[in-house]
Scaffold this active site. Structure first.
Site, PDB file in Angstrom:
ATOM      1  CG  ASP A   1      -0.292   0.009   2.529  1.00  0.00           C
ATOM      2  OD1 ASP A   1      -1.205   0.485   3.180  1.00  0.00           O
ATOM      3  OD2 ASP A   1       1.036  -0.632   2.214  1.00  0.00           O
TER       4      ASP A   1
ATOM      5  CB  SER B   1       0.614  -7.208   7.954  1.00  0.00           C
ATOM      6  OG  SER B   1       0.345  -5.797   6.824  1.00  0.00           O
TER       7      SER B   1
ATOM      8  NE  ARG C   1       2.007   4.940  -9.081  1.00  0.00           N
ATOM      9  CZ  ARG C   1       1.434   6.802  -9.945  1.00  0.00           C
ATOM     10  NH1 ARG C   1       3.147   6.822 -10.355  1.00  0.00           N
ATOM     11  NH2 ARG C   1       0.960   6.982 -10.639  1.00  0.00           N
TER      12      ARG C   1
ATOM     13  CE  LYS D   1      -0.557   1.036   7.000  1.00  0.00           C
ATOM     14  NZ  LYS D   1       0.461   1.375   6.106  1.00  0.00           N
TER      15      LYS D   1
ATOM     16  CD  GLU E   1       6.433   1.490  12.828  1.00  0.00           C
ATOM     17  OE1 GLU E   1       5.751   1.878  10.997  1.00  0.00           O
ATOM     18  OE2 GLU E   1       8.135   1.725  11.767  1.00  0.00           O
TER      19      GLU E   1
ATOM     20  CE1 TYR F   1       7.065   3.982   7.931  1.00  0.00           C
ATOM     21  CE2 TYR F   1       5.942   2.132   5.356  1.00  0.00           C
ATOM     22  CZ  TYR F   1       6.139   2.053   7.189  1.00  0.00           C
ATOM     23  OH  TYR F   1       6.866   0.737   7.904  1.00  0.00           O
TER      24      TYR F   1
ATOM     25  CD  GLU G   1       1.284   0.192  11.297  1.00  0.00           C
ATOM     26  OE1 GLU G   1       0.163  -0.202  10.038  1.00  0.00           O
ATOM     27  OE2 GLU G   1       2.898   0.298  10.216  1.00  0.00           O
TER      28      GLU G   1
ATOM     29  CE  LYS H   1       1.515  -2.902   8.785  1.00  0.00           C
ATOM     30  NZ  LYS H   1       1.830  -3.540   7.703  1.00  0.00           N
TER      31      LYS H   1
END
Lengths: 357, 358
Positions: A30, A295, A52, A142, A185, A357, A183, A225
């Protein structure tokens, strides 16, 4: 119950359970347009839509690789793309029993008054967007919240903002038929030791599950996650067994048994490191009421990308590299990984300081 | 870790795991002087120290019964009492592998501005008291927080105050070598249905575990003593299988796997009801990473009390009654109870008292 049981409840529970099938895991494909651009430029490939599309087609049509995956997380553009013979990617995945997922957050923004801590955007029209994604075939979502370790971080403000944000995102997803992957993180950046990472991870996860309870999220229809518990990036490395011990202890202390599966992010770990750590966790002889799986984004695609290098003639070899990592991680979810599926590329650290990201 | 590892960490984890041994459970014999007085008067026995001592001796020396127990919770007076032949109760218990525990709270007081909601006292000097109790042989402690279900209850204030109190108590216990039993009892009183009880139980337990995390409590060295999830006392009863399903689901959604055991309180349930419900939970085929056992007071002692009636000549009958309940509950922790226990007089009798004050 204190949980919201809406019209999608049974489907959410069924899908979350399926994604958590032992022997399977998630490919995180993603990457936003900006992020995938960095990957493509690292192999000197132009960041245009057809490239892509070509990369994702390479991944999703890798012979036999999909049998090791229960889900793939897509970026919005990819959700609507097709193979070169015109078959929607979503159909390719569904035909191979892989559930399509969708990244729904819109990146992070700084929280004023903190030392570079962030909160995640994406609430505007989130419900309506989720409905659209459901219609397009997505069945899970997500949302990435980010926390950092520092002398005064993560702050209580950052923990609360991110935990509440994750909970709000999660309930909106469930209202619209998407299993939310939660998630939170905790970045590896820093000189801290593994004990510090464990303490922060436990504090963050406790706050997350309190928020999920407050906002009536149905835990049986979610996935977690998290980061693995490791020393900071500027600290000496430790053995996989140590990482496994600290990680599983942290999860046993915070993640309710109702959660069907935990799918780790790989952070900056190399492909091989991530697999070895996951394997060590599944070998650990201790009671784990959720499955422990993967993941992975970079840790599944790194050597595939390098092998492809954007060239059509490299596709079969690249697909073999991808199959090899999928199979290795599948074995790791069963605690059966024997090592040795690492080419030199697989051992390369993927850590980038302050990774965006 | 986010938890504080006291010098007793290994011992706490070991003792907590031991208390959760499948096939064993806890006898809650920690009735305060006032409360035991009510029990004694129900069988026309005077509330004097000798009678309190005689009752507890009856329980702790019941032949064959203690093998089904991993712990007994005591009131402070009892911790220092002896058998008629001069042996300290603590030694009687330890010799047969039963850990002595101690009630350390000092009862409830009302929260101002609420509709009869309470918080629990006992934090002042708690560390010193715990150290003394450890020296006297205690290895676990108990603190009862109480919440009620009503139109606006439990309030967020009541939940927070009680969760916080439990967490502070737990942290102090661990520093002093006592495994804290965390007891957030939601009273059964009321006309609400089982779904409401489940919702409240999940909310309360989530708050408890957040507080325990905030206070750096080591979960591996704790136990949970919750209510079972049931309809309110003024609502129609449901089958044990239904109670089991709602209860275990509530626990799956809130209690981390690091907690080694969950030891249910019996509330106002009859002896037989409590056993059947516990049994149904242990038969349930679903994820249960903690053992599910008992910490019963009334539901272990009711028929024993009645059989005794304060008379020495009834000793054997009374001790037999206790053995029956202990064995039944032991089987219930294994999901093997067949419901065929020789029911003593009163075993099927509801023990519910509205707005029960301990």
């Amino acid at each position: 119950m204190s949980a919201f049981v809406g019209k999608y409840a049974e489907e959410l529970i069924k899908n979350a359970k399926y994604i958590a099938t032992p022997g399977k895991g998630i490919l995180a494909a993603d990457e936003s347009t900006g992020t995938i651009g960095k990957r493509l430029s690292s192999i000197s490939v132009e960041n245009i839509e057809s490239n892509r599309q070509a990369l994702r087609e390479l991944l999703f049509t890798s012979p036999n690789a999909l049998s090791y995956l229960s889900g793939v997380i897509l970026f919005e553009e990819t959700l609507y793309q097709k193979t070169s013979d015109g078959k929607p990617f979503v159909e390719v995945l569904e035909e191979n029993n892989v559930i399509p997922g969708i990244k729904v957050d819109k990146g992070t923004v700084e929280i004023a008054g903190t030392n570079g801590e962030t909160t995640t955007q994406g609430f505007d029209s989130l419900g309506a967007r989720c409905q659209q994604y459901y219609k397009a075939g997505a069945r899970f979502a997500k949302w990435r919240a980010v926390l950092k370790i520092g002398p005064n971080e993560p702050s209580e403000l950052s923990i609360q903002q991110n935990a509440q944000g994750l909970a709000r995102y999660a309930i909106i997803c469930q209202e619209n038929g998407l299993v939310p992957i939660v998630e939170p993180e905790v970045l590896t950046d820093g000189p801290h030791d593994i004990q510090k990472c464990a303490a922060v991870t436990e504090t963050v996860l406790a706050a997350v599950y309190k928020a999920l309870n407050e906002q009536h999220v149905l835990l049986e229809g979610t996935l977690l996650k998290p980061n693995m518990v490791t020393p900071g990036s500027d600290s000496p490395k430790v053995a996989a067994e140590v990482i496994a011990q600290y990680t599983v202890t942290a999860l046993r202390r915070t993640v309710p048994p109702a959660v069907p599966g935990i799918v780790f992010l790989s952070g900056g770990q190399s492909e091989e490191e991530a697999t070895l750590n996951l394997d060590a966790m599944n070998k650990l002889e201790v009671l784990k009421p959720w499955t422990l799986s993967f993941s992975f984004g970079r840790a599944l695609q790194q050597s595939t990308l390098k092998t492809w290098a954007g060239k059509k003639e490299n596709v079969p070899k690249a697909q073999e590299a991808f199959l090899s990592r999928c199979k290795a991680n599948s074995e790791a979810t069963l605690g059966k990984y024997g090592g040795g599926s690492a080419g030199g590329l697989a051992s390369e650290s993927l850590f980038v300081k302050g990774y965006k990201y | 870790m986010s938890c504080f590892l006291s010098k007793y960490a290994d011992e706490l984890a070991k003792n907590a795991a031991y208390i959760g041994t499948p096939g064993k459970g806890i006898l809650a014999a920690d009735e305060s002087t006032g409360t035991i007085g009510k029990r004694l008067s129900s069988i026309n026995v005077e509330n004097v120290e000798e009678n309190r001592r005689a009752l507890r001796e009856l329980l702790f020396t019941a032949p064959g019964a203690l093998q089904y127990l991993s712990g007994v919770i005591l009131f402070e007076e009892t911790l220092y009492q002896k058998t008629a032949s001069g042996k300290p109760f603590v030694d009687v218990l330890k010799e047969v592998g039963v850990l002595p525990g101690i009630k350390v709270d000092k009862g409830t007081v009302e929260l101002n501005g609420t509709k009869g909601e309470t918080f629990t006292q006992g934090l002042d000097g708690l560390a010193q008291r715990c150290q003394k109790y450890y020296e006297a042989g205690a290895r676990f402690a108990k603190w009862r927080a109480v919440l009620k279900i009503g139109p606006n209850e439990p309030s967020e204030l009541a939940i927070q105050e009680n969760a916080n109190g439990l967490a502070m108590y737990a942290a102090i216990c661990q520093q002093c070598g006592l495994v804290p039993i965390v007891e957030p009892e939601i009273l059964v009183d009321g006309p609400h249905d089982i779904k409401k009880c489940a919702e409240v139980t999940e909310r309360v337990l989530a708050a408890c575990y957040k507080s325990l995390n905030d206070h750096h409590v080591m979960l591996e060295g704790t136990l949970l003593k919750p209510n079972m999830v049931t309809p309110g006392s003024d609502s129609p009863k449901v089958a044990p299988e239904v109670i089991a399903e709602y209860t275990v689901r509530a626990l799956q959604r809130t209690v981390p796997a690091a907690v080694p055991a969950i030891v249910f309180l019996s509330g106002g349930q009859s002896e037989e009801e409590a056993t059947l419900n516990l049994n149904a939970m242990n038969k349930l085929q679903t994820k249960k990473p903690w053992s599910l056992s008992f910490s019963f007071g009334r539901a272990l002692q009711q028929s024993t009390l009645k059989a005794w009636a304060g008379k020495e000549e009834n000793l054997k009958k009374a001790q037999d009654a206790l053995l029956v309940r202990c064995k039944s509950n032991s089987e219930a922790t294994l999901g093997t109870y067949k419901g065929d226990a020789k029911l003593g007089e009163g075993a099927a009798e509801s023990l519910h008292v509205k707005d029960y004050k301990y």
